[in-house]
Design an enzyme around this catalytic site. Structure first.
Site, PDB file in Angstrom:
ATOM      1  N   HIS A   1      -1.050  -2.658  -7.137  1.00  0.00           N
ATOM      2  CA  HIS A   1      -1.736  -2.695  -5.955  1.00  0.00           C
ATOM      3  C   HIS A   1      -3.347  -2.725  -6.115  1.00  0.00           C
ATOM      4  O   HIS A   1      -3.988  -1.823  -6.855  1.00  0.00           O
ATOM      5  CB  HIS A   1      -1.567  -1.111  -5.387  1.00  0.00           C
ATOM      6  CG  HIS A   1      -2.323  -0.554  -4.377  1.00  0.00           C
ATOM      7  ND1 HIS A   1      -2.512   0.618  -4.177  1.00  0.00           N
ATOM      8  CD2 HIS A   1      -2.540  -1.326  -3.060  1.00  0.00           C
ATOM      9  CE1 HIS A   1      -2.871   0.662  -2.766  1.00  0.00           C
ATOM     10  NE2 HIS A   1      -3.046  -0.582  -2.337  1.00  0.00           N
TER      11      HIS A   1
ATOM     12  N   ASN B   1      -3.393   5.851  -1.628  1.00  0.00           N
ATOM     13  CA  ASN B   1      -3.142   6.174   0.156  1.00  0.00           C
ATOM     14  C   ASN B   1      -2.583   7.475   0.488  1.00  0.00           C
ATOM     15  O   ASN B   1      -2.933   7.900   1.718  1.00  0.00           O
ATOM     16  CB  ASN B   1      -2.468   5.134   0.602  1.00  0.00           C
ATOM     17  CG  ASN B   1      -3.310   3.833   0.642  1.00  0.00           C
ATOM     18  OD1 ASN B   1      -4.454   3.640   1.042  1.00  0.00           O
ATOM     19  ND2 ASN B   1      -2.793   2.814   0.120  1.00  0.00           N
TER      20      ASN B   1
ATOM     21  N   GLU C   1      -4.017  -0.006  -9.357  1.00  0.00           N
ATOM     22  CA  GLU C   1      -3.190   1.038  -9.296  1.00  0.00           C
ATOM     23  C   GLU C   1      -1.552   0.416  -9.935  1.00  0.00           C
ATOM     24  O   GLU C   1      -1.183  -0.584  -8.951  1.00  0.00           O
ATOM     25  CB  GLU C   1      -2.939   1.594  -7.983  1.00  0.00           C
ATOM     26  CG  GLU C   1      -2.258   3.083  -7.852  1.00  0.00           C
ATOM     27  CD  GLU C   1      -2.389   3.727  -6.624  1.00  0.00           C
ATOM     28  OE1 GLU C   1      -2.393   2.939  -5.350  1.00  0.00           O
ATOM     29  OE2 GLU C   1      -2.382   5.088  -6.591  1.00  0.00           O
TER      30      GLU C   1
ATOM     31  N   SER D   1       0.813  -1.243   0.081  1.00  0.00           N
ATOM     32  CA  SER D   1      -0.101   0.090  -0.019  1.00  0.00           C
ATOM     33  C   SER D   1       0.657   1.246  -0.076  1.00  0.00           C
ATOM     34  O   SER D   1       0.387   2.210  -0.144  1.00  0.00           O
ATOM     35  CB  SER D   1      -0.942   0.086   1.084  1.00  0.00           C
ATOM     36  OG  SER D   1      -1.658  -1.106   1.289  1.00  0.00           O
TER      37      SER D   1
HETATM   38  P1  NAI Z   1      -3.319  -9.905   6.141  1.00  0.00           P
HETATM   39  O1  NAI Z   1      -2.888  -9.849   7.386  1.00  0.00           O
HETATM   40  O2  NAI Z   1      -4.723 -10.294   5.949  1.00  0.00           O
HETATM   41  O3  NAI Z   1      -2.426 -11.230   5.242  1.00  0.00           O
HETATM   42  C1  NAI Z   1      -1.147 -11.132   5.192  1.00  0.00           C
HETATM   43  C2  NAI Z   1      -0.696 -12.528   5.023  1.00  0.00           C
HETATM   44  O4  NAI Z   1       0.680 -12.674   4.754  1.00  0.00           O
HETATM   45  C3  NAI Z   1      -0.924 -13.641   6.232  1.00  0.00           C
HETATM   46  O5  NAI Z   1      -1.655 -14.674   5.871  1.00  0.00           O
HETATM   47  C4  NAI Z   1       0.435 -13.820   6.613  1.00  0.00           C
HETATM   48  O6  NAI Z   1       0.510 -15.011   7.380  1.00  0.00           O
HETATM   49  C5  NAI Z   1       1.257 -13.969   5.473  1.00  0.00           C
HETATM   50  N1  NAI Z   1       2.597 -13.639   5.586  1.00  0.00           N
HETATM   51  C6  NAI Z   1       3.327 -12.695   6.511  1.00  0.00           C
HETATM   52  N2  NAI Z   1       4.627 -12.965   6.155  1.00  0.00           N
HETATM   53  C7  NAI Z   1       5.019 -13.571   5.266  1.00  0.00           C
HETATM   54  C8  NAI Z   1       5.863 -14.306   4.664  1.00  0.00           C
HETATM   55  N3  NAI Z   1       7.205 -13.869   4.912  1.00  0.00           N
HETATM   56  N4  NAI Z   1       5.929 -15.089   3.571  1.00  0.00           N
HETATM   57  C9  NAI Z   1       4.515 -15.546   3.237  1.00  0.00           C
HETATM   58  N5  NAI Z   1       3.312 -15.103   3.830  1.00  0.00           N
HETATM   59  C10 NAI Z   1       3.598 -14.229   4.704  1.00  0.00           C
HETATM   60  O7  NAI Z   1      -2.889  -8.739   5.269  1.00  0.00           O
HETATM   61  P2  NAI Z   1      -3.490  -7.853   3.998  1.00  0.00           P
HETATM   62  O8  NAI Z   1      -4.634  -7.004   4.469  1.00  0.00           O
HETATM   63  O9  NAI Z   1      -3.974  -8.968   2.834  1.00  0.00           O
HETATM   64  O10 NAI Z   1      -2.356  -6.936   3.399  1.00  0.00           O
HETATM   65  C11 NAI Z   1      -1.333  -7.646   2.489  1.00  0.00           C
HETATM   66  C12 NAI Z   1      -0.621  -6.545   1.787  1.00  0.00           C
HETATM   67  O11 NAI Z   1      -1.609  -6.005   1.007  1.00  0.00           O
HETATM   68  C13 NAI Z   1      -0.024  -5.603   2.553  1.00  0.00           C
HETATM   69  O12 NAI Z   1       1.236  -5.024   1.838  1.00  0.00           O
HETATM   70  C14 NAI Z   1      -1.219  -4.431   2.665  1.00  0.00           C
HETATM   71  O13 NAI Z   1      -0.620  -2.970   2.726  1.00  0.00           O
HETATM   72  C15 NAI Z   1      -1.650  -4.544   1.114  1.00  0.00           C
HETATM   73  N6  NAI Z   1      -2.902  -3.957   0.898  1.00  0.00           N
HETATM   74  C16 NAI Z   1      -4.094  -4.182   1.825  1.00  0.00           C
HETATM   75  C17 NAI Z   1      -5.085  -3.587   1.500  1.00  0.00           C
HETATM   76  C18 NAI Z   1      -6.260  -3.484   2.588  1.00  0.00           C
HETATM   77  O14 NAI Z   1      -7.265  -3.101   2.445  1.00  0.00           O
HETATM   78  N7  NAI Z   1      -5.985  -4.692   3.770  1.00  0.00           N
HETATM   79  C19 NAI Z   1      -5.483  -3.018   0.165  1.00  0.00           C
HETATM   80  C20 NAI Z   1      -4.517  -2.992  -0.462  1.00  0.00           C
HETATM   81  C21 NAI Z   1      -3.222  -3.461  -0.231  1.00  0.00           C
END
Ligand code: NAI
Length: 279
Positions: free
Chosen positions: A136, A186, A148, A115
């Protein structure tokens, strides 16, 4: 096309689902089997809902049949594109891309769904900056139309064209920007959410009124506190920190209430409680 997704959370699960719906073979990786099981179950539920509404061309089983779940990064070796969607922490992402750059075939493209973390820095750590880009997606991925696309300093035109075409094949509209803190989405959205949190802290209004005023008054589909809960308060805090560090101005300072809630483990919808409670 073999499409890799790293992280089976909210975003990774959604990206993997849409890629499989679009006919790509998909490999999804996470650090623990239980996270993969949870991700797979969420994808199954989402596909079932789309199927019920008649919005899925195939059965959920056929779509799931194109997806493979693994804890081994080595399974990305043959991927044409790998999209990373793990925790929003630069050091963790950097370490991951360092490994991935040695595993994925040289012509494969690496993308981050970050993000806010600088694409150019992640690109350098991958050792293949020309074939690195920001992709993104918006949350929830199956429903939102935008991708994006963020070009790093050394991203090639060919890489940009390839991910724009791929996003279109996934039924999305890609729009491009350059690598500045928070990109476009963002940089504009997050200070608004942070300001809403600051209004709660200062007692400007109660949370329902703040959300209602923005929803009804500005015609936003969701109030800012509801949206912050939906995104994840930890993710919101990380993004504000990147904006504050990268742009310097005090207007990007994370609200102390946001920081305190994250410290308290109130992360929003994903932890069951944020500004509101979720069952
Ligand atoms: P989340 O916390 O739901 O999921 C993250 C996942 O990554 C978890 O299942 C975790 O176990 C896994 N993980 C952590 N370290 C890891 C590694 N080293 N290797 C493999 N898997 C690993 O987080 P979310 O919301 O899905 O966010 C993920 C990314 O997407 C972040 O960079 C966030 O900034 C971005 N993002 C989030 C949005 C949102 O609305 N939540 C929107 C757009 C982008």
């Amino acid at each position: 096309m073999l499409f890799g997704v790293i992280g089976a959370g909210q975003m990774g699960g959604g990206i993997a689902q849409v890629a499989a719906q679009s006919g790509f073979d998909v490999v999804v990786q996470d650090v623990r089997q239980e996270f993969l099981d949870r991700g797979r179950a969420n994808i199954g539920k989402s596909l079932a809902k789309l199927h019920e509404k008649g919005r899925l061309a195939e059965t959920p089983e056929v779509v799931l049949g194109r997806m493979r779940f693994t804890t081994a990064l080595e399974d990305f070796a043959g991927c044409d594109l790998v999209v990373e969607a793990i925790v929003e922490q630069e050091a963790v992402k950097t370490e991951l891309f360092r490994s991935l750059g040695c595993i994925v075939k040289p012509e494969g493209v690496l993308a981050s769904n970050t993000s806010s973390i600088p694409i150019t820095a992640l690109a350098t750590s991958s050792g293949r900056p020309e074939r690195f880009i920001g992709m993104h997606f918006m949350n929830p991925v199956p429903l939102m139309g935008l991708v994006e696309v963020i070009r790093g300093y050394r991203t090639s035109d060919e890489t940009a064209r390839f991910v724009m075409d791929t996003a279109e094949q996934m039924g999305k509209t890609p729009l491009t920007c350059n690598d500045f803190p928070g990109f476009v989405s963002n940089r504009i959205l997050m200070p608004m959410l942070n300001e809403a949190i600051q209004c709660v802290m200062e007692g400007v209004a109660d949370k329902e009124a703040i959300d209602g005023i923005m929803r009804l008054g500005m015609n936003h589909p969701m109030g800012p506190l509801t949206l912050a809960d939906f995104i994840g308060l930890d993710t919101c805090l990380s993004i504000m920190e990147v904006l504050h560090q990268g742009l310097g101005d005090d207007k990007y300072r994370p609200s102390p209430l946001l920081r305190k809630m994250v410290q308290a483990g109130l992360l929003g919808r994903k932890s069951g409680e944020g500004f509101y409670r979720y069952d």
